[in-house]
Design a protein around this motif. Structure first.
Motif, short mmCIF file in Angstrom:
data_model
loop_
_atom_site.label_atom_id
_atom_site.label_comp_id
_atom_site.label_asym_id
_atom_site.label_seq_id
_atom_site.Cartn_x
_atom_site.Cartn_y
_atom_site.Cartn_z
N CYS A 22 0.85 -1.19 0.00
CA CYS A 22 0.00 0.00 0.00
C CYS A 22 0.88 1.24 0.00
N SER A 23 0.35 2.32 -0.54
CA SER A 23 1.13 3.55 -0.64
C SER A 23 1.26 4.28 0.68
N LYS A 24 0.37 4.01 1.62
CA LYS A 24 0.45 4.66 2.93
C LYS A 24 -0.08 3.73 4.01
N ALA A 25 0.20 4.07 5.24
CA ALA A 25 -0.26 3.25 6.37
C ALA A 25 -1.78 3.35 6.51
N ILE A 26 -2.41 2.24 6.87
CA ILE A 26 -3.87 2.20 7.04
C ILE A 26 -4.16 1.72 8.46
N ALA A 27 -5.06 2.40 9.13
CA ALA A 27 -5.38 2.05 10.52
C ALA A 27 -6.15 0.74 10.57
N PRO A 28 -5.90 -0.11 11.57
CA PRO A 28 -6.70 -1.34 11.74
C PRO A 28 -8.17 -0.99 11.90
N GLY A 29 -9.03 -1.80 11.27
CA GLY A 29 -10.46 -1.55 11.35
C GLY A 29 -11.02 -0.81 10.16
N CYS A 30 -10.16 -0.44 9.20
CA CYS A 30 -10.64 0.20 7.97
C CYS A 30 -10.91 -0.86 6.91
N ARG A 31 -11.77 -0.52 5.97
CA ARG A 31 -12.05 -1.42 4.85
C ARG A 31 -11.24 -0.99 3.63
N VAL A 32 -10.81 -1.99 2.88
CA VAL A 32 -10.05 -1.74 1.65
C VAL A 32 -10.59 -2.64 0.54
N LEU A 33 -10.41 -2.18 -0.69
CA LEU A 33 -10.75 -2.98 -1.87
C LEU A 33 -9.46 -3.60 -2.37
N VAL A 34 -9.42 -4.94 -2.45
CA VAL A 34 -8.19 -5.65 -2.82
C VAL A 34 -8.49 -6.68 -3.91
N PRO A 35 -7.47 -6.99 -4.74
CA PRO A 35 -7.65 -8.04 -5.75
C PRO A 35 -7.41 -9.42 -5.14
N ILE A 63 -8.70 2.52 -0.68
CA ILE A 63 -8.94 2.62 0.78
C ILE A 63 -10.33 3.22 0.96
N ILE A 64 -11.26 2.42 1.46
CA ILE A 64 -12.66 2.84 1.54
C ILE A 64 -12.90 3.79 2.70
N ASP A 65 -12.26 3.52 3.84
CA ASP A 65 -12.50 4.32 5.05
C ASP A 65 -11.26 5.12 5.43
N ASP A 66 -11.45 6.40 5.73
CA ASP A 66 -10.33 7.24 6.21
C ASP A 66 -10.02 6.95 7.67
N THR A 67 -11.05 6.61 8.43
CA THR A 67 -10.88 6.28 9.85
C THR A 67 -11.52 4.92 10.12
N PRO A 68 -11.10 4.23 11.17
CA PRO A 68 -11.67 2.90 11.47
C PRO A 68 -13.17 2.97 11.69
N ILE A 69 -13.88 1.96 11.19
CA ILE A 69 -15.34 1.94 11.34
C ILE A 69 -15.76 1.23 12.61
#
Length: 500
Positions: A22-35, A63-69
């Motif tokens: 990924c191009s940047k760090a993503i917080a745990p609990g966020c949703r992402v679209l992946v192949p 990256i679907i969510d900017d902050t954890p859902i």
């Protein structure tokens, strides 16, 4: 290299993760679209970290969510559920979240609302246009503006005075008027209320007979908790019980409380979830799934009718709402009250052994319990030539009719006669598919199987071909006929699977 571990819904992984770049760090609990192979999936981020690998990685597509859902507590709850119930972690998080936010194979869009706002307040306008712009204010729903003047709205949009934009549809708060309560607790209720400690984690089993005032105890406890600035969750087993509980709490506290159950649409669930997440409500009333609401300041959980099987989830992930409530109360260090007139055996056993606090309400508020008569019908039925209604019951029905009141007769067998037996050889007619005794239904003159719904018309015994068949037992159709003959003037309604 920034790496991210992602949970996806796939049986071959169970609790394993797939790693992506990924191009940047993503917080745990966020949703992402992946192949995933030749498809794209919505995944749930477990962790993000710096690392190096000696093989090629696929990239996170979006990256679907900017902050954890989900908050930290619900993250811990998801892992705890997976460990204690042996369910896949991703399925646990899907249970926690409303449908719109669930990490699944496909992405569900939130419903949006079209708005208009002013972007050029200094433009040259006519008097009518100025009034219209004042009506728009900071922003206004497009549908509302269009009702006032669709032509003027179009003109101002074309001139660039106004612009359209989309916002996520949100819950519209309702004004609720509080009703002053003049209810005074009786001595038994006051004694029970004094025993409940609302300042620490403790489970209390409130065993009270029907009508003993358990709901009033819940209301008094909720009042104390809300006055401390904390939130209250009230769980009920069925949707049918939700409206009356909502009505009691709303009228008592004058608040538009949160509501969460399976009868809501996906968008309505999402709106209620956001209300709790933003700390906009102090009280939530709901069924089993409401136990996962994202509370920040939870101060009390009440489980009314805690014995009911509806609190058990019977599909993956399997869980009991009572166990989830225990986890959440322990996390927030707040009390859990289990209320019932007939507690579950495991809860009552824990209470007797001292694991739970056991409090009892033994008397009804009005001090009047119904008088129950147990009638030995053996002799009476013989005297009445086996008519199924005893004299005492017939007289009671007669008195009720004369007083202009209503009666309910409960019988746990539908049909006219539940068994057809050959008068000659004693053979009982059974279903050819499942060997269940056939029941005779007089309304269509057919024999029915109540297991597989097989129907047939038979006038003779299949064993000895005798045409005389004896009807054994009593069903709701026959009971209706008997009561109608006894009381011809009465209006009778039969309610069973065949009529409702």
């Amino acid at each position: 290299m920034k790496l991210v571990d992602v949970f996806i819904e796939d049986p071959f992984l169970f609790n394993g993760v797939l790693t992506y770049e990924c191009s940047k760090a993503i917080a745990p609990g966020c949703r992402v679209l992946v192949p995933v192979n030749a498809t794209q999936r919505i995944g749930f981020v477990k962790r993000s970290y710096e690392g190096e690998v000696d093989f090629e990685l696929k990239h996170v597509l979006e990256i679907i969510d900017d902050t954890p859902i989900v908050n930290e507590e619900l993250m811990e709850l998801g892992y705890w559920m997976a460990k204690t119930t042996l369910n896949p972690i991703i399925r646990c998080f899907q249970a926690i979240l409303p449908n719109v936010l669930r990490p699944t194979k496909s992405y569900q869009d939130k419903q949006t609302q079209t708005m208009v706002r002013v972007i050029d307040a200094k433009a040259s306008l006519t008097d009518k246009q100025s009034v219209f712009v004042s009506f728009i204010g900071e922003s206004r729903a497009y549908s509302e503006a269009r009702k006032v003047s669709p032509s003027m709205l179009k003109t101002l949009l074309d001139k660039g005075v106004l612009e359209r934009f989309e916002i996520t549809k949100e819950y519209v708060k309702q004004d609720i008027n509080a009703l002053k309560s003049d209810i005074v607790l009786n001595d038994e209720q006051q004694a029970v209320l004094a025993e409940i400690d609302l300042n620490k984690y403790k489970t209390t089993l409130l065993h009270g007979v029907t009508g003993s005032g358990k709901t009033e105890i819940y209301l008094q406890c909720a009042k104390t908790v809300i006055n401390k600035g904390k939130q209250v969750l009230v769980l009920v087993p069925e949707i049918s019980l939700t409206p009356q509980m909502i009505d009691r709490f709303q009228k008592r506290f004058g608040q538009d409380i949160g509501v969460y159950h399976s009868g809501l649409s996906n968008q309505e669930k999402y709106e209620q979830y956001l209300r709790v997440q933003k700390n906009e409500v102090s009280i939530v009333v709901g069924t089993r799934s409401a136990v996962f609401m994202p509370f920040k300041e939870l101060g009390l959980i009440v489980m009314d009718e805690e014995h009911d099987d509806s609190f058990k989830q019977d599909s993956t992930p399997y869980y009991h709402a009572r166990e989830i409530a225990h986890f959440r109360c322990q996390y927030h260090q707040c009390p859990l009250i289990l209320g019932s007139a007939s507690p579950s055996l495991d809860s009552y056993a824990k209470a007797v052994k001292g694991h739970y606090q056991l409090l009892k309400l033994k008397h009804r508020v009005n001090l009047n319990l119904p008088t129950i008569h147990l009638i030995n019908t053996q002799k009476q039925l013989k005297q009445l030539k086996y008519q199924p209604l005893a004299n005492d019951l017939i007289q009671a029905l007669k008195r009720t009719l004369e007083q202009g009141n209503q009666s309910i007769l409960l019988l746990n067998r539908r049909s006219y006669s539940p068994i057809l037996r050959c008068f000659e050889c004693g053979h009982v007619l059974v279903c050819p598919h499942c060997d269940t005794a056939l029941s005779y239904h007089k309304d269509d003159n057919h024999m029915h199987c109540h297991t597989c719904d097989h129907r047939e018309l038979r006038s003779a015994c299949p064993q000895c071909h005798n045409t005389k068949l004896d009807m054994v037992g009593l069903g709701t159709q026959k009971l209706e006929e008997i009561v109608q003959n006894l009381f011809p003037q009465a209006r009778i309604l039969r309610m069973d699977r065949d009529t409702t």
